[in-house]
Design a protein around this motif. Structure first.
Motif, PDB file in Angstrom:
ATOM      1  N   TYR A  33      -3.319  15.775  -5.177  1.00 23.19           N
ATOM      2  CA  TYR A  33      -3.644  14.901  -4.055  1.00 23.19           C
ATOM      3  C   TYR A  33      -3.493  13.454  -4.509  1.00 23.19           C
ATOM      4  O   TYR A  33      -3.624  13.167  -5.708  1.00 23.19           O
ATOM      5  CB  TYR A  33      -5.058  15.187  -3.551  1.00 23.19           C
ATOM      6  CG  TYR A  33      -5.102  16.451  -2.741  1.00 23.19           C
ATOM      7  CD1 TYR A  33      -4.797  16.426  -1.389  1.00 23.19           C
ATOM      8  CD2 TYR A  33      -5.372  17.682  -3.333  1.00 23.19           C
ATOM      9  CE1 TYR A  33      -4.789  17.588  -0.648  1.00 23.19           C
ATOM     10  CE2 TYR A  33      -5.361  18.852  -2.596  1.00 23.19           C
ATOM     11  CZ  TYR A  33      -5.071  18.797  -1.251  1.00 23.19           C
ATOM     12  OH  TYR A  33      -5.038  19.941  -0.500  1.00 23.19           O
ATOM     13  N   LEU A  36       0.288   4.083   1.283  1.00 25.34           N
ATOM     14  CA  LEU A  36       0.172   4.772   2.570  1.00 25.34           C
ATOM     15  C   LEU A  36       0.345   6.287   2.453  1.00 25.34           C
ATOM     16  O   LEU A  36       0.853   6.931   3.365  1.00 25.34           O
ATOM     17  CB  LEU A  36       1.164   4.219   3.599  1.00 25.34           C
ATOM     18  CG  LEU A  36       1.023   2.745   3.945  1.00 25.34           C
ATOM     19  CD1 LEU A  36       2.087   2.334   4.958  1.00 25.34           C
ATOM     20  CD2 LEU A  36      -0.352   2.442   4.518  1.00 25.34           C
ATOM     21  N   LEU A  37      -0.059   6.840   1.330  1.00 25.30           N
ATOM     22  CA  LEU A  37      -0.048   8.299   1.217  1.00 25.30           C
ATOM     23  C   LEU A  37      -1.261   8.835   1.966  1.00 25.30           C
ATOM     24  O   LEU A  37      -2.351   8.267   1.867  1.00 25.30           O
ATOM     25  CB  LEU A  37      -0.105   8.716  -0.258  1.00 25.30           C
ATOM     26  CG  LEU A  37       1.104   8.293  -1.107  1.00 25.30           C
ATOM     27  CD1 LEU A  37       0.832   8.573  -2.579  1.00 25.30           C
ATOM     28  CD2 LEU A  37       2.366   9.007  -0.665  1.00 25.30           C
ATOM     29  N   LEU A  38      -1.069   9.913   2.701  1.00 25.09           N
ATOM     30  CA  LEU A  38      -2.186  10.475   3.463  1.00 25.09           C
ATOM     31  C   LEU A  38      -3.063  11.283   2.508  1.00 25.09           C
ATOM     32  O   LEU A  38      -2.579  12.210   1.855  1.00 25.09           O
ATOM     33  CB  LEU A  38      -1.664  11.364   4.593  1.00 25.09           C
ATOM     34  CG  LEU A  38      -0.674  10.662   5.536  1.00 25.09           C
ATOM     35  CD1 LEU A  38      -0.199  11.635   6.614  1.00 25.09           C
ATOM     36  CD2 LEU A  38      -1.312   9.443   6.185  1.00 25.09           C
ATOM     37  N   PRO A  39      -4.350  10.919   2.423  1.00 25.72           N
ATOM     38  CA  PRO A  39      -5.200  11.529   1.384  1.00 25.72           C
ATOM     39  C   PRO A  39      -5.405  13.028   1.554  1.00 25.72           C
ATOM     40  O   PRO A  39      -5.739  13.705   0.589  1.00 25.72           O
ATOM     41  CB  PRO A  39      -6.531  10.767   1.512  1.00 25.72           C
ATOM     42  CG  PRO A  39      -6.497  10.118   2.837  1.00 25.72           C
ATOM     43  CD  PRO A  39      -5.052   9.885   3.178  1.00 25.72           C
ATOM     44  N   TRP A  40      -5.206  13.548   2.755  1.00 25.47           N
ATOM     45  CA  TRP A  40      -5.466  14.981   2.962  1.00 25.47           C
ATOM     46  C   TRP A  40      -4.216  15.829   2.710  1.00 25.47           C
ATOM     47  O   TRP A  40      -4.253  17.037   2.836  1.00 25.47           O
ATOM     48  CB  TRP A  40      -5.982  15.230   4.378  1.00 25.47           C
ATOM     49  CG  TRP A  40      -5.100  14.672   5.441  1.00 25.47           C
ATOM     50  CD1 TRP A  40      -4.021  15.284   6.017  1.00 25.47           C
ATOM     51  CD2 TRP A  40      -5.205  13.388   6.050  1.00 25.47           C
ATOM     52  NE1 TRP A  40      -3.450  14.448   6.930  1.00 25.47           N
ATOM     53  CE2 TRP A  40      -4.154  13.290   6.984  1.00 25.47           C
ATOM     54  CE3 TRP A  40      -6.086  12.321   5.892  1.00 25.47           C
ATOM     55  CZ2 TRP A  40      -3.959  12.140   7.760  1.00 25.47           C
ATOM     56  CZ3 TRP A  40      -5.884  11.193   6.672  1.00 25.47           C
ATOM     57  CH2 TRP A  40      -4.844  11.111   7.582  1.00 25.47           C
ATOM     58  N   ARG A  41      -3.115  15.173   2.374  1.00 24.94           N
ATOM     59  CA  ARG A  41      -1.905  15.932   2.080  1.00 24.94           C
ATOM     60  C   ARG A  41      -1.616  15.880   0.582  1.00 24.94           C
ATOM     61  O   ARG A  41      -1.849  14.849  -0.045  1.00 24.94           O
ATOM     62  CB  ARG A  41      -0.706  15.319   2.815  1.00 24.94           C
ATOM     63  CG  ARG A  41      -0.698  15.637   4.289  1.00 24.94           C
ATOM     64  CD  ARG A  41       0.465  14.929   4.965  1.00 24.94           C
ATOM     65  NE  ARG A  41       0.623  15.421   6.313  1.00 24.94           N
ATOM     66  CZ  ARG A  41       1.706  16.068   6.749  1.00 24.94           C
ATOM     67  NH1 ARG A  41       2.734  16.254   5.957  1.00 24.94           N
ATOM     68  NH2 ARG A  41       1.754  16.504   7.974  1.00 24.94           N
ATOM     69  N   GLU A  95       9.182  16.192   8.477  1.00 26.45           N
ATOM     70  CA  GLU A  95       8.359  17.058   9.324  1.00 26.45           C
ATOM     71  C   GLU A  95       8.281  16.475  10.740  1.00 26.45           C
ATOM     72  O   GLU A  95       8.443  17.190  11.724  1.00 26.45           O
ATOM     73  CB  GLU A  95       6.986  17.152   8.677  1.00 26.45           C
ATOM     74  CG  GLU A  95       6.044  18.141   9.300  1.00 26.45           C
ATOM     75  CD  GLU A  95       4.693  18.121   8.596  1.00 26.45           C
ATOM     76  OE1 GLU A  95       4.677  18.029   7.350  1.00 26.45           O
ATOM     77  OE2 GLU A  95       3.679  18.168   9.295  1.00 26.45           O
ATOM     78  N   LYS A 134       0.860  -1.178   0.000  1.00 28.57           N
ATOM     79  CA  LYS A 134       0.000   0.000   0.000  1.00 28.57           C
ATOM     80  C   LYS A 134       0.898   1.230   0.000  1.00 28.57           C
ATOM     81  O   LYS A 134       1.903   1.256   0.705  1.00 28.57           O
ATOM     82  CB  LYS A 134      -0.868   0.019   1.261  1.00 28.57           C
ATOM     83  CG  LYS A 134      -1.888  -1.091   1.305  1.00 28.57           C
ATOM     84  CD  LYS A 134      -2.829  -0.902   2.491  1.00 28.57           C
ATOM     85  CE  LYS A 134      -2.263  -1.505   3.765  1.00 28.57           C
ATOM     86  NZ  LYS A 134      -3.141  -1.379   4.918  1.00 28.57           N
ATOM     87  N   HIS A 152      -5.290  10.852  -4.634  1.00 28.65           N
ATOM     88  CA  HIS A 152      -6.328  10.209  -5.442  1.00 28.65           C
ATOM     89  C   HIS A 152      -6.294  10.655  -6.895  1.00 28.65           C
ATOM     90  O   HIS A 152      -6.926  10.044  -7.749  1.00 28.65           O
ATOM     91  CB  HIS A 152      -7.712  10.458  -4.834  1.00 28.65           C
ATOM     92  CG  HIS A 152      -8.232  11.847  -5.041  1.00 28.65           C
ATOM     93  ND1 HIS A 152      -8.954  12.209  -6.149  1.00 28.65           N
ATOM     94  CD2 HIS A 152      -8.124  12.956  -4.294  1.00 28.65           C
ATOM     95  CE1 HIS A 152      -9.271  13.493  -6.077  1.00 28.65           C
ATOM     96  NE2 HIS A 152      -8.781  13.969  -4.957  1.00 28.65           N
ATOM     97  N   ARG A 189       8.995   9.526  -0.634  1.00 31.28           N
ATOM     98  CA  ARG A 189       8.833   9.778   0.795  1.00 31.28           C
ATOM     99  C   ARG A 189       9.842   8.959   1.602  1.00 31.28           C
ATOM    100  O   ARG A 189      10.394   9.423   2.594  1.00 31.28           O
ATOM    101  CB  ARG A 189       7.401   9.409   1.220  1.00 31.28           C
ATOM    102  CG  ARG A 189       7.124   9.615   2.688  1.00 31.28           C
ATOM    103  CD  ARG A 189       5.797   9.013   3.087  1.00 31.28           C
ATOM    104  NE  ARG A 189       5.774   7.587   2.791  1.00 31.28           N
ATOM    105  CZ  ARG A 189       4.667   6.894   2.569  1.00 31.28           C
ATOM    106  NH1 ARG A 189       3.498   7.482   2.616  1.00 31.28           N
ATOM    107  NH2 ARG A 189       4.738   5.612   2.303  1.00 31.28           N
ATOM    108  N   LEU A 203       6.497  14.316   4.995  1.00 30.00           N
ATOM    109  CA  LEU A 203       5.984  13.833   6.289  1.00 30.00           C
ATOM    110  C   LEU A 203       7.080  13.386   7.261  1.00 30.00           C
ATOM    111  O   LEU A 203       7.115  13.816   8.411  1.00 30.00           O
ATOM    112  CB  LEU A 203       4.986  12.687   6.047  1.00 30.00           C
ATOM    113  CG  LEU A 203       4.413  12.046   7.302  1.00 30.00           C
ATOM    114  CD1 LEU A 203       3.481  13.009   8.022  1.00 30.00           C
ATOM    115  CD2 LEU A 203       3.655  10.764   6.972  1.00 30.00           C
ATOM    116  N   GLY A 204       7.970  12.509   6.773  1.00 27.82           N
ATOM    117  CA  GLY A 204       9.000  11.969   7.669  1.00 27.82           C
ATOM    118  C   GLY A 204       9.888  13.055   8.228  1.00 27.82           C
ATOM    119  O   GLY A 204      10.184  13.097   9.434  1.00 27.82           O
TER     120      GLY A 204
END
Lengths: 263, 275
Positions: free
Chosen positions: B139, B94-99, B110, B92, B141, B155, B107-108
């Protein structure tokens, strides 16, 4: 302008408008034709006339304003409380295990039944009304938030952990944003429940708000007054719901748009 | 030889048996007595039947789980928990959908408290490497499966880990995208000289991408065979696939896994969500 006209001509919207006109016409003339007396179903024109009378004599705007304010305050406080408790329990499985039977019991108890109790405690003030709203709003928000916290993808949690995130970072970077869709479906339900809570509070005690007008109208056998009040309560409910939808659109902008057909 | 980047020293991981309280149930031994090393810049694949504990090894290397017995070392340090040396990547994305993609890659860094300016620069650099420089503000999606997986690689690389752990990163994409991703990853690993431990079900993929392939047994999983892939050009899996030796290695792995004898459990056919 053309786009507005075009959107009005879309089959769904056009049908809706047509239905509204048909409903208004039926309300105005059907009861008379069917021989239903105006004290059972007053025609639309009577209800409109009554609303003008209430504006002049019964301080309708003041009562509506009070109810609106109580709904807003009760809704906001209830949501805040629901979120705090929901996220708190989500962070602490031990606390959740300890408290869940009591929360369940309180959730099953009919919240509006607390209204007389709150009136006995706080008198004929705005507080019992707000408190009923808080209580009734609290649960859907808390339950949805807690459910979302429980179902955050374990692999996502592991990913964030693998970057050496602490507990609070896991919450703030992952769990909190991941819970937004569930939070908003809780808020939608809560926005309509808040109106119920406030009205019941007003009906039980006091002489302010639309709930009071409702009971007053009933006592006077003024059916048109009851209708006016119901309509205004619905309007308040729509406002609360719309506020949630607007907030939801801006927060959940990242979700793929559902296909709604040609715009 | 220099110190290995990643080392498992006699690692056993067992999980408490199910049905506690109803008599003694034997604990489930996921992996038993696994020792392996991955040298600096080496790519090592791990293959084995479903449920042989491959993923368990990976979570232990990432510091998300601890061995019951034995120890895991990264750069000579015993792994006690999540650490800066290791990053992992799964099937997967594992990308965050809201970012946005850029924010996801950040992310890491941060979380590790890197200042905004420098983490943004590093994220952009990795996205450019992964051919996603036109998609910073998209995004997840809005991207295809292959692009999302490349964003996940960006990432992973952005935190500049010494060791990258990959758990079947290509098994959720279609066959063509998979070949392209393999070639991208092969080139990237060679260019960045990253050390990688790579779990896969795809024997050809294992041979095409790795310096060595380790074969694991059924549960309790342990390493039964080590195969050194002696084909040049690890950076280019496409070229490797053309090499006549390729088929021999895959054939050897088929023998080792007894795939030809058990039609029912071909390892590249399936849901291994449980191992």
């Amino acid at each position: 302008m053309t786009s507005l006209l075009a959107s009005l001509m879309r089959p769904g919207v056009f049908g809706s408008l047509l239905l509204a006109v048909a409903f208004a016409a039926a309300w105005e003339w059907l009861p008379g034709l069917a021989g239903i007396p105006p004290f059972i179903i007053p025609p639309l024109s009577d209800v409109l006339a009554e609303s003008l009378r209430m504006l002049r004599i019964d301080a309708l705007i003041t009562h509506t304003g009070i109810t609106l304010a109580e709904v807003a305050v009760g809704f906001l406080l209830g949501c805040l409380l629901g979120m705090v408790v929901g996220y708190g329990l989500g962070m602490s499985p031990t606390a959740e295990m300890m408290l869940s039977p009591y929360i369940l019991a309180l959730q099953i108890a009919p919240k509006v039944a607390f209204a007389p109790l709150f009136v006995m405690w706080f008198g004929y003030t705005v507080y019992p009304k707000i408190l009923v709203a808080v209580l009734i709003v609290f649960f859907p928000v808390m339950v949805n938030v807690l459910g979302a916290m429980r179902t955050v993808d374990r692999d996502m949690v592991n990913l964030v952990r693998s970057f050496s995130a602490g507990r609070f970072q896991i919450f703030w970077k992952l769990e909190f944003p991941a819970s937004m869709p569930a939070l908003f479906s809780g808020l939608r339900i809560a926005s309509t429940l808040a109106v119920i809570g406030v009205v019941v509070g007003e009906m039980v005690g006091g002489n302010t708000g639309l709930g009071y007008l409702l009971v007053f109208g009933e006592g006077q056998a003024n059916t048109a007054m009851v209708f006016v009040t119901i309509i205004l309560l619905t309007v308040i409910g729509i406002l609360a719901y719309a506020a949630v939808i607007i907030a939801e659109r801006s927060v959940l902008h990242y979700l793929p748009k559902r296909n709604l057909g040609p715009a | 030889m220099a110190q290995p980047r990643l080392e498992f020293r006699k690692v056993t991981r067992s999980f408490p048996g199910k049905g506690r309280g109803r008599g003694l149930v034997e604990p489930l031994v996921a992996v038993a007595d696994v020792s392996l090393t991955v040298a600096d810049g080496e790519v090592v694949s791990l293959i084995g039947p479903s449920g042989c504990g491959k993923s368990t090894l990976l979570t232990m290397a990432a510091g998300l789980d601890r061995p019951t017995k034995g120890e895991v070392f990264v750069d000579g340090e015993s792994v006690e928990g999540p650490n800066r040396h290791v990053a992992f990547m799964l099937q997967k994305d594992l990308l965050l959908p809201w970012r946005t993609i850029l924010e996801n890659v950040e992310l890491g860094l941060e979380i590790r408290g890197e200042p905004r300016q420098s983490r943004r620069a590093k994220a952009k650099e990795q996205l450019a490497r992964c051919h996603l420089d036109k998609f910073y503000n998209h995004y997840p999606h809005q991207l295809s499966g292959g692009m999302r997986q490349r964003a996940a690689l960006a990432r992973t690389l952005a935190v500049d880990p010494d060791v990258i752990l990959l758990d079947e990163p290509f098994s959720a994409v279609d066959a063509q995208t998979k070949m392209i991703l393999q070639s991208d990853f092969g080139a990237t690993f060679a260019a960045t000289r990253k050390t990688a431990l790579f779990i896969t079900h795809d024997l050809a993929e294992a041979v095409a991408l790795s310096d060595r392939v380790l074969v694991m047994s059924h549960r309790p999983g342990t390493i039964i065979r080590e195969l050194t892939i002696d084909i040049p050009d690890r950076a280019n899996p496409f070229a490797r696939r053309q090499d006549p030796r390729m088929g021999r290695y895959v054939g050897e792995l088929v023998e080792l896994l007894h795939i030809n004898e058990r039609g029912d459990q071909a390892p590249n056919h399936g849901g291994n969500a449980h191992d």
